[in-house]
Design a protein around this motif. Sequence first.
Motif, PDB file in Angstrom:
ATOM      1  N   GLU A  56      52.396  39.131  29.590  1.00 28.69           N
ATOM      2  CA  GLU A  56      52.449  40.127  28.522  1.00 28.69           C
ATOM      3  C   GLU A  56      53.523  41.187  28.755  1.00 28.69           C
ATOM      4  O   GLU A  56      54.092  41.704  27.796  1.00 28.69           O
ATOM      5  CB  GLU A  56      51.092  40.811  28.377  1.00 28.69           C
ATOM      6  CG  GLU A  56      50.004  39.893  27.876  1.00 28.69           C
ATOM      7  CD  GLU A  56      48.637  40.533  27.910  1.00 28.69           C
ATOM      8  OE1 GLU A  56      48.519  41.691  28.374  1.00 28.69           O
ATOM      9  OE2 GLU A  56      47.680  39.884  27.473  1.00 28.69           O
ATOM     10  N   ASN A  57      53.803  41.554  30.009  1.00 28.78           N
ATOM     11  CA  ASN A  57      54.617  42.736  30.263  1.00 28.78           C
ATOM     12  C   ASN A  57      55.984  42.490  30.893  1.00 28.78           C
ATOM     13  O   ASN A  57      56.812  43.400  30.896  1.00 28.78           O
ATOM     14  CB  ASN A  57      53.844  43.706  31.166  1.00 28.78           C
ATOM     15  CG  ASN A  57      52.551  44.163  30.522  1.00 28.78           C
ATOM     16  OD1 ASN A  57      52.509  44.427  29.341  1.00 28.78           O
ATOM     17  ND2 ASN A  57      51.505  44.236  31.305  1.00 28.78           N
ATOM     18  N   ALA A  58      56.240  41.318  31.447  1.00 31.75           N
ATOM     19  CA  ALA A  58      57.497  41.098  32.159  1.00 31.75           C
ATOM     20  C   ALA A  58      58.641  40.845  31.186  1.00 31.75           C
ATOM     21  O   ALA A  58      58.480  40.180  30.169  1.00 31.75           O
ATOM     22  CB  ALA A  58      57.357  39.923  33.109  1.00 31.75           C
ATOM     23  N   ASP A  59      59.814  41.376  31.532  1.00 31.94           N
ATOM     24  CA  ASP A  59      60.991  41.116  30.702  1.00 31.94           C
ATOM     25  C   ASP A  59      61.679  39.837  31.191  1.00 31.94           C
ATOM     26  O   ASP A  59      61.456  39.391  32.314  1.00 31.94           O
ATOM     27  CB  ASP A  59      61.953  42.306  30.715  1.00 31.94           C
ATOM     28  CG  ASP A  59      62.534  42.574  32.084  1.00 31.94           C
ATOM     29  OD1 ASP A  59      61.856  42.286  33.072  1.00 31.94           O
ATOM     30  OD2 ASP A  59      63.673  43.068  32.159  1.00 31.94           O
ATOM     31  N   PRO A  60      62.503  39.210  30.357  1.00 35.66           N
ATOM     32  CA  PRO A  60      63.124  37.929  30.716  1.00 35.66           C
ATOM     33  C   PRO A  60      63.959  37.984  31.991  1.00 35.66           C
ATOM     34  O   PRO A  60      63.990  37.019  32.749  1.00 35.66           O
ATOM     35  CB  PRO A  60      63.985  37.596  29.503  1.00 35.66           C
ATOM     36  CG  PRO A  60      63.340  38.310  28.376  1.00 35.66           C
ATOM     37  CD  PRO A  60      62.761  39.565  28.965  1.00 35.66           C
ATOM     38  N   LEU A  61      64.618  39.102  32.252  1.00 36.03           N
ATOM     39  CA  LEU A  61      65.434  39.206  33.455  1.00 36.03           C
ATOM     40  C   LEU A  61      64.573  39.120  34.715  1.00 36.03           C
ATOM     41  O   LEU A  61      64.895  38.406  35.660  1.00 36.03           O
ATOM     42  CB  LEU A  61      66.231  40.519  33.445  1.00 36.03           C
ATOM     43  CG  LEU A  61      67.139  40.746  34.643  1.00 36.03           C
ATOM     44  CD1 LEU A  61      68.183  39.637  34.724  1.00 36.03           C
ATOM     45  CD2 LEU A  61      67.804  42.094  34.548  1.00 36.03           C
TER      46      LEU A  61
END
Length: 98
Positions: A56-61
């Motif tokens: 839910e919270n992690a960004d793609p980088l």
Amino acid sequence: MTKVKKKLTPAQRPARKAAKAERQKKYQWVFMNGKQVRIKRPPTVDGIPIDQIIEENADPLWLHQNEMWELIPTEDSTSRFDPVPESVESEDENGVPF
């Protein structure tokens, strides 16, 4: 000859109860191969599994840096192998495609 169970002292009762509560937080009972075994509980944050929080919270980088490529969201765009995307097709003045 029967064994007589020794009663706990007033100081031992809360200590034993606290130890039991700590074990229940740390471990869970499951069945494996027809036997009941104790395993460590999966890690959670505020009762939510770590995997769900990451999704839910992690960004793609961050996901890429941690090699979690399967969780990186992708846009379902038209494939480069499609002959002509529907939005590019030509229509005459009556709205009929040709």
